[in-house]
Design a protein around this motif. Structure first.
Motif, PDB file in Angstrom:
ATOM      1  N   ILE A 209       1.371   8.767  -7.466  1.00 57.01           N
ATOM      2  CA  ILE A 209      -0.074   8.999  -7.526  1.00 57.01           C
ATOM      3  C   ILE A 209      -0.817   7.738  -7.957  1.00 57.01           C
ATOM      4  CG2 ILE A 209      -1.904  10.268  -8.743  1.00 57.01           C
ATOM      5  CD1 ILE A 209      -0.054  12.743  -8.622  1.00 57.01           C
ATOM      6  N   PRO A 210      -0.363   7.028  -9.010  1.00 53.26           N
ATOM      7  CA  PRO A 210      -1.074   5.793  -9.398  1.00 53.26           C
ATOM      8  C   PRO A 210      -1.117   4.738  -8.300  1.00 53.26           C
ATOM      9  CG  PRO A 210       0.370   6.509 -11.166  1.00 53.26           C
ATOM     10  CD  PRO A 210       0.698   7.360  -9.972  1.00 53.26           C
ATOM     11  N   LEU A 211      -0.114   4.705  -7.436  1.00 53.21           N
ATOM     12  CA  LEU A 211      -0.147   3.743  -6.334  1.00 53.21           C
ATOM     13  C   LEU A 211      -1.355   4.011  -5.444  1.00 53.21           C
ATOM     14  CD1 LEU A 211       1.117   1.366  -4.816  1.00 53.21           C
ATOM     15  CD2 LEU A 211       2.520   3.017  -3.574  1.00 53.21           C
ATOM     16  N   GLY A 212      -1.584   5.266  -5.108  1.00 45.24           N
ATOM     17  CA  GLY A 212      -2.758   5.627  -4.300  1.00 45.24           C
ATOM     18  C   GLY A 212      -4.057   5.300  -5.006  1.00 45.24           C
TER      19      GLY A 212
ATOM     20  N   VAL B 293      -8.711   1.423  -5.800  1.00 54.45           N
ATOM     21  CA  VAL B 293      -9.460   0.551  -6.712  1.00 54.45           C
ATOM     22  C   VAL B 293      -9.530  -0.863  -6.137  1.00 54.45           C
ATOM     23  CG1 VAL B 293      -9.370  -0.592  -8.976  1.00 54.45           C
ATOM     24  CG2 VAL B 293      -8.971   1.870  -8.818  1.00 54.45           C
ATOM     25  N   ASN B 294      -8.440  -1.330  -5.555  1.00 58.83           N
ATOM     26  CA  ASN B 294      -8.347  -2.717  -5.106  1.00 58.83           C
ATOM     27  C   ASN B 294      -8.819  -2.977  -3.686  1.00 58.83           C
ATOM     28  OD1 ASN B 294      -7.011  -4.473  -7.245  1.00 58.83           O
ATOM     29  ND2 ASN B 294      -5.809  -2.601  -7.313  1.00 58.83           N
TER      30      ASN B 294
ATOM     31  N   ASN C 291       7.358  10.809  -2.149  1.00 57.92           N
ATOM     32  CA  ASN C 291       6.674   9.573  -2.542  1.00 57.92           C
ATOM     33  C   ASN C 291       5.340   9.457  -1.813  1.00 57.92           C
ATOM     34  OD1 ASN C 291       9.015   8.985  -3.976  1.00 57.92           O
ATOM     35  ND2 ASN C 291       9.697   7.402  -2.561  1.00 57.92           N
ATOM     36  N   THR C 292       5.355   9.731  -0.526  1.00 57.70           N
ATOM     37  CA  THR C 292       4.153   9.617   0.288  1.00 57.70           C
ATOM     38  C   THR C 292       3.116  10.661  -0.113  1.00 57.70           C
ATOM     39  OG1 THR C 292       5.502   8.750   2.096  1.00 57.70           O
ATOM     40  CG2 THR C 292       3.293   9.498   2.659  1.00 57.70           C
ATOM     41  N   VAL C 293       3.560  11.867  -0.411  1.00 60.64           N
ATOM     42  CA  VAL C 293       2.638  12.907  -0.882  1.00 60.64           C
ATOM     43  C   VAL C 293       1.961  12.457  -2.173  1.00 60.64           C
ATOM     44  CG1 VAL C 293       2.525  15.247  -1.878  1.00 60.64           C
ATOM     45  CG2 VAL C 293       3.717  14.864   0.274  1.00 60.64           C
ATOM     46  N   GLY C 294       2.720  11.858  -3.084  1.00 58.08           N
ATOM     47  CA  GLY C 294       2.128  11.339  -4.311  1.00 58.08           C
ATOM     48  C   GLY C 294       1.074  10.289  -4.032  1.00 58.08           C
ATOM     49  N   GLY C 295       1.377   9.353  -3.139  1.00 51.80           N
ATOM     50  CA  GLY C 295       0.411   8.325  -2.771  1.00 51.80           C
ATOM     51  C   GLY C 295      -0.844   8.922  -2.153  1.00 51.80           C
TER      52      GLY C 295
ATOM     53  N   TYR D 187      -8.918   9.911  -5.802  1.00 48.49           N
ATOM     54  CA  TYR D 187      -9.924   8.877  -6.016  1.00 48.49           C
ATOM     55  C   TYR D 187     -11.159   9.161  -5.160  1.00 48.49           C
ATOM     56  CZ  TYR D 187     -12.043   4.272  -6.492  1.00 48.49           C
ATOM     57  OH  TYR D 187     -12.904   3.244  -6.759  1.00 48.49           O
ATOM     58  N   SER D 188     -10.940   9.461  -3.893  1.00 49.07           N
ATOM     59  CA  SER D 188     -12.069   9.727  -2.996  1.00 49.07           C
ATOM     60  C   SER D 188     -12.868  10.939  -3.455  1.00 49.07           C
ATOM     61  CB  SER D 188     -11.571   9.950  -1.568  1.00 49.07           C
ATOM     62  OG  SER D 188     -10.945   8.798  -1.084  1.00 49.07           O
TER      63      SER D 188
END
Length: 170
Positions: free
Chosen positions: A68-71, A76-77, A117-121, A128-129
């Motif tokens: 999740i933090p990766l997404g 953010v970046n 992993n992809t679901v978390g991202g 965020y959105s």
């Protein structure tokens, strides 16, 4: 300054993910490289690890939560980049990590890991959105970066403490 900190946090998080996925947070890379067990599971959710005869979903949940933090950090970046390329970045990172595990026989390659992993991202990207519809981007970015730095310092402190305690016990 904020952009440098957020990019640095993203880079550190990616390194942490690589360390987690490939080396299982081990300080002794030789123990991971001596693993020499190559397995490949291409059937999604077919082989969740069993503990005491019951299915353990903990690893799958951990994979989702840890990505999740990766997404969040991608959003953010890279605000000007659309959602789909960011999604592909998370997917490509996960597939690459699983392929490296298979090629070097340093872990079990599992399609379930790629999916979770992809679901978390994706959850991080959409969270965020969703939040930025109600709260200013700059405030959300500051919160994400602050919490990220706090968690990173906490994690490093815990790992350093663990390493120090192991050395004392020798």
């Amino acid at each position: 300054m904020g952009k440098i900190v957020s990019r640095g946090l993203l880079a550190l998080y990616v390194v942490l993910l690589i360390w987690l996925v490939l080396f299982k947070l081990s300080f002794h890379i030789s123990s991971v490289l001596d693993y020499h067990h190559r397995s490949l599971n291409l059937v999604p959710f077919a082989a969740p690890s069993k503990v005491d005869g019951s299915i353990n979903f903990g690893e799958m949940i951990f994979n989702v939560v840890f990505f999740i933090p990766l997404g969040l950090l991608l959003n953010v970046n890279f605000k000007k980049i659309r959602l789909l390329p960011k999604f592909y970045s998370v997917l490509l990172f996960s597939i690459t990590a699983e392929l490296i595990q298979y090629i070097f026989a340093i872990g079990a390659t599992d399609i379930t890991d790629v999916i979770t992993n992809t679901v978390g991202g994706i959850l991080g990207l959409t969270l965020y959105s969703s939040i930025t519809k109600y709260i200013d981007n700059k405030k959300i970015d500051l919160i994400i970066i602050s919490v990220g730095i706090l968690l990173l310092v906490l994690f490093i402190s815990m790992e350093a403490s663990h390493l120090f305690n192991r050395r004392l016990l020798r």
